[in-house]
Write a protein that holds these residues in place. Sequence first.
Motif, PDB file in Angstrom:
ATOM      1  N   VAL A 270      25.110   2.829 -60.073  1.00 49.91           N
ATOM      2  CA  VAL A 270      24.704   4.201 -59.774  1.00 49.91           C
ATOM      3  C   VAL A 270      23.396   4.196 -58.982  1.00 49.91           C
ATOM      4  O   VAL A 270      22.455   3.469 -59.332  1.00 49.91           O
ATOM      5  CB  VAL A 270      24.509   5.024 -61.070  1.00 49.91           C
ATOM      6  CG1 VAL A 270      24.095   6.456 -60.729  1.00 49.91           C
ATOM      7  CG2 VAL A 270      25.764   5.010 -61.926  1.00 49.91           C
ATOM      8  N   TYR A 271      23.339   4.996 -57.930  1.00 45.55           N
ATOM      9  CA  TYR A 271      22.073   5.233 -57.238  1.00 45.55           C
ATOM     10  C   TYR A 271      22.158   6.588 -56.549  1.00 45.55           C
ATOM     11  O   TYR A 271      23.235   7.193 -56.441  1.00 45.55           O
ATOM     12  CB  TYR A 271      21.746   4.121 -56.242  1.00 45.55           C
ATOM     13  CG  TYR A 271      22.655   4.012 -55.041  1.00 45.55           C
ATOM     14  CD1 TYR A 271      22.267   4.487 -53.788  1.00 45.55           C
ATOM     15  CD2 TYR A 271      23.911   3.407 -55.135  1.00 45.55           C
ATOM     16  CE1 TYR A 271      23.080   4.377 -52.688  1.00 45.55           C
ATOM     17  CE2 TYR A 271      24.740   3.295 -54.034  1.00 45.55           C
ATOM     18  CZ  TYR A 271      24.327   3.778 -52.812  1.00 45.55           C
ATOM     19  OH  TYR A 271      25.154   3.662 -51.711  1.00 45.55           O
ATOM     20  N   ALA A 272      21.025   7.096 -56.109  1.00 48.73           N
ATOM     21  CA  ALA A 272      20.960   8.400 -55.453  1.00 48.73           C
ATOM     22  C   ALA A 272      20.256   8.263 -54.109  1.00 48.73           C
ATOM     23  O   ALA A 272      19.386   7.400 -53.934  1.00 48.73           O
ATOM     24  CB  ALA A 272      20.230   9.417 -56.325  1.00 48.73           C
ATOM     25  N   THR A 273      20.653   9.115 -53.160  1.00 49.92           N
ATOM     26  CA  THR A 273      20.011   9.136 -51.851  1.00 49.92           C
ATOM     27  C   THR A 273      19.810  10.572 -51.397  1.00 49.92           C
ATOM     28  O   THR A 273      20.402  11.507 -51.936  1.00 49.92           O
ATOM     29  CB  THR A 273      20.858   8.409 -50.781  1.00 49.92           C
ATOM     30  OG1 THR A 273      22.102   9.093 -50.632  1.00 49.92           O
ATOM     31  CG2 THR A 273      21.094   6.961 -51.147  1.00 49.92           C
ATOM     32  N   THR A 274      18.974  10.721 -50.383  1.00 45.20           N
ATOM     33  CA  THR A 274      18.806  11.998 -49.702  1.00 45.20           C
ATOM     34  C   THR A 274      18.962  11.772 -48.205  1.00 45.20           C
ATOM     35  O   THR A 274      18.391  10.830 -47.652  1.00 45.20           O
ATOM     36  CB  THR A 274      17.422  12.607 -49.952  1.00 45.20           C
ATOM     37  OG1 THR A 274      17.070  12.469 -51.322  1.00 45.20           O
ATOM     38  CG2 THR A 274      17.392  14.071 -49.568  1.00 45.20           C
ATOM     39  N   THR A 284      20.222  11.708 -41.338  1.00 43.27           N
ATOM     40  CA  THR A 284      19.471  10.463 -41.479  1.00 43.27           C
ATOM     41  C   THR A 284      19.085  10.267 -42.935  1.00 43.27           C
ATOM     42  O   THR A 284      18.523  11.172 -43.567  1.00 43.27           O
ATOM     43  CB  THR A 284      18.185  10.497 -40.622  1.00 43.27           C
ATOM     44  OG1 THR A 284      18.534  10.718 -39.255  1.00 43.27           O
ATOM     45  CG2 THR A 284      17.415   9.187 -40.753  1.00 43.27           C
ATOM     46  N   ARG A 285      19.391   9.098 -43.478  1.00 42.39           N
ATOM     47  CA  ARG A 285      18.985   8.801 -44.855  1.00 42.39           C
ATOM     48  C   ARG A 285      17.487   8.556 -44.893  1.00 42.39           C
ATOM     49  O   ARG A 285      16.961   7.723 -44.149  1.00 42.39           O
ATOM     50  CB  ARG A 285      19.728   7.573 -45.395  1.00 42.39           C
ATOM     51  CG  ARG A 285      19.348   7.225 -46.822  1.00 42.39           C
ATOM     52  CD  ARG A 285      20.228   6.116 -47.380  1.00 42.39           C
ATOM     53  NE  ARG A 285      21.606   6.582 -47.535  1.00 42.39           N
ATOM     54  CZ  ARG A 285      22.594   5.817 -48.000  1.00 42.39           C
ATOM     55  NH1 ARG A 285      22.363   4.560 -48.320  1.00 42.39           N
ATOM     56  NH2 ARG A 285      23.813   6.304 -48.117  1.00 42.39           N
ATOM     57  N   VAL A 286      16.789   9.268 -45.789  1.00 45.94           N
ATOM     58  CA  VAL A 286      15.330   9.166 -45.849  1.00 45.94           C
ATOM     59  C   VAL A 286      14.829   8.740 -47.227  1.00 45.94           C
ATOM     60  O   VAL A 286      13.641   8.439 -47.389  1.00 45.94           O
ATOM     61  CB  VAL A 286      14.659  10.499 -45.456  1.00 45.94           C
ATOM     62  CG1 VAL A 286      14.946  10.832 -43.999  1.00 45.94           C
ATOM     63  CG2 VAL A 286      15.109  11.637 -46.367  1.00 45.94           C
ATOM     64  N   SER A 310      18.300   2.244 -46.119  1.00 43.22           N
ATOM     65  CA  SER A 310      19.357   1.229 -46.163  1.00 43.22           C
ATOM     66  C   SER A 310      20.394   1.546 -47.227  1.00 43.22           C
ATOM     67  O   SER A 310      20.288   2.519 -47.977  1.00 43.22           O
ATOM     68  CB  SER A 310      18.748  -0.150 -46.423  1.00 43.22           C
ATOM     69  OG  SER A 310      18.218  -0.219 -47.731  1.00 43.22           O
ATOM     70  N   SER A 311      21.414   0.687 -47.322  1.00 43.79           N
ATOM     71  CA  SER A 311      22.474   0.786 -48.319  1.00 43.79           C
ATOM     72  C   SER A 311      22.483  -0.481 -49.169  1.00 43.79           C
ATOM     73  O   SER A 311      22.049  -1.549 -48.708  1.00 43.79           O
ATOM     74  CB  SER A 311      23.837   0.967 -47.651  1.00 43.79           C
ATOM     75  OG  SER A 311      23.884   2.188 -46.934  1.00 43.79           O
ATOM     76  N   PRO A 312      22.987  -0.400 -50.410  1.00 43.83           N
ATOM     77  CA  PRO A 312      22.966  -1.570 -51.298  1.00 43.83           C
ATOM     78  C   PRO A 312      23.637  -2.803 -50.727  1.00 43.83           C
ATOM     79  O   PRO A 312      23.236  -3.934 -51.043  1.00 43.83           O
ATOM     80  CB  PRO A 312      23.697  -1.056 -52.542  1.00 43.83           C
ATOM     81  CG  PRO A 312      23.433   0.405 -52.566  1.00 43.83           C
ATOM     82  CD  PRO A 312      23.454   0.818 -51.121  1.00 43.83           C
TER      83      PRO A 312
END
Length: 517
Positions: A270-274, A284-286, A310-312
């Motif tokens: 599990v992880y979260a992004t914005t 754009t992922r920030v 980035s991504s895992p």
Amino acid sequence: MTATSTTGSGRTPRRRGVALLACGALAAGALAAAGVGVLQPETARASSHREAPLISGQPQFDTTDVYAFVSPDHPDSTTLVANWLPFQEPAGGPNFFPFATDARYDVHIDSDGDARDDLLYRFTFSDHRKNENTFLYNTGPVESLDDPDLNFTQTYDIELQRLKDGKVASRHRLAEDVPVAPSNVGKASMPDYQKLRDQAVRKVPGGLKAFAGQADDPFFLDLRVFDLLYGGDLSEVGDDTLKGYNVNTIALQVPSSYLRESEKQPVIGVYATTERKNAHGGWTRVSRLGMPLVNEVVNPVKDKDTFNASSPENDGDFLKNVTEPELPKLIEGIYKIKAPAEPRNDLVSVFLTGVEGLNQQPNGKPSEMLRLNTSIKPVAEPKRLGVLDGDNAGFPNGRRLTDDVLDIALQTVEGELVGAENDLGDAVDANDKEFGRTFPYVALPTAGSDVKAAEASTKADATGLTGGVSSLTSSWDDNTVMLVSAASGAVCVLLAGFARAMWSRTRRQPGRRSWLG
């Protein structure tokens, strides 16, 4: 290495002076990792509160903490909690603290351990204002979420994406126009905020529950290290720096069978992004967060913004930061506590792969995210040190609201899993507000009308800080000297000869074993 449980009544509370000093080294290490001095209090924060240069200027997009745990009152479900917009001063009107409408707030699930998303829950928000001719957030007492006196409101949509090989295979709109719980303006404006919170908890088709709104920041720790190492005489230790501040919370409760690969493989990542809409209309992922404190303390400043974008699946780029961490070296340089030998494969199991026999996905690819074994049932009385204290339902098997992740992470970084048993911590062992017993579990936000209680002058009392001078000094050798002036109501510590005596160890309960055999 396999996971084992612990018998006995659990570990004794950490209230020792050296433990507090070493926690100061942790926070100082976070600053040093960011390339700044320890006397700049607004440069680095806890968990991932303002942890990277770019995101520190975009608080609405700043992911602060992620939690994943088997729901204590519905053990067939998993609760996912993610927080944004840190350090909300409750009285910060007139606009208070809305979610951003040009953001996509995402919660990611990796069901099979390949470091790629299998499920993505996306939350997007819209603003609504009843009266543009007033500056007021509300024009009278608010008794419900649809009260005409609640001038500013937000709603959100939930989209579920199913992915395969990193690409979206299907999209499903789970909910539309769900009301957001408002900021807690104050008792005159919102006399029954609990009622508003309850109205914001909504059932979602498929047996899900959802919540979005303001909450008390559930992360607890002491960060007063910035003031000359706790005031220069340890007179400021043991205070919860985040007490009284709120965050914006998104919570989702999902049947565990929806998230895991199978009953035989129940571990999820599990992880979260914005993501923020850019000038060209793209996204754009920030911000990104899974495990607490990683981008804060483990990654150096040159990698922080890159990590957030980035991504895992690309986390091999940051492997050296884990196997050769900077923080233990900083603590050794400051306090002469010997850093564990490298490479730190014990930290790889905690931060990147999960622990074998506990929450490691078979043939999983190393990547930074929370890993939760959804087959491990919740316990009636969670232990704050989680797996380190034999409570396998806690951190780093997922993360519960009550888990003391700073103490756990510090003890782990300093070698708890490789034989260097220690009791390092910050003397903040619980949140200032009690968590709820039902979804969404986070505590109610502090109101703008609440007056922060003055700190008791006895905070600096030697017994309150260290658990008693006699019990402290009895575990030290002659190389350590502690001078106490109880009459002055403050503690002055003189440390000479930093050797193994710097370890502050409690007597272990019979039968205690490491969770890595």
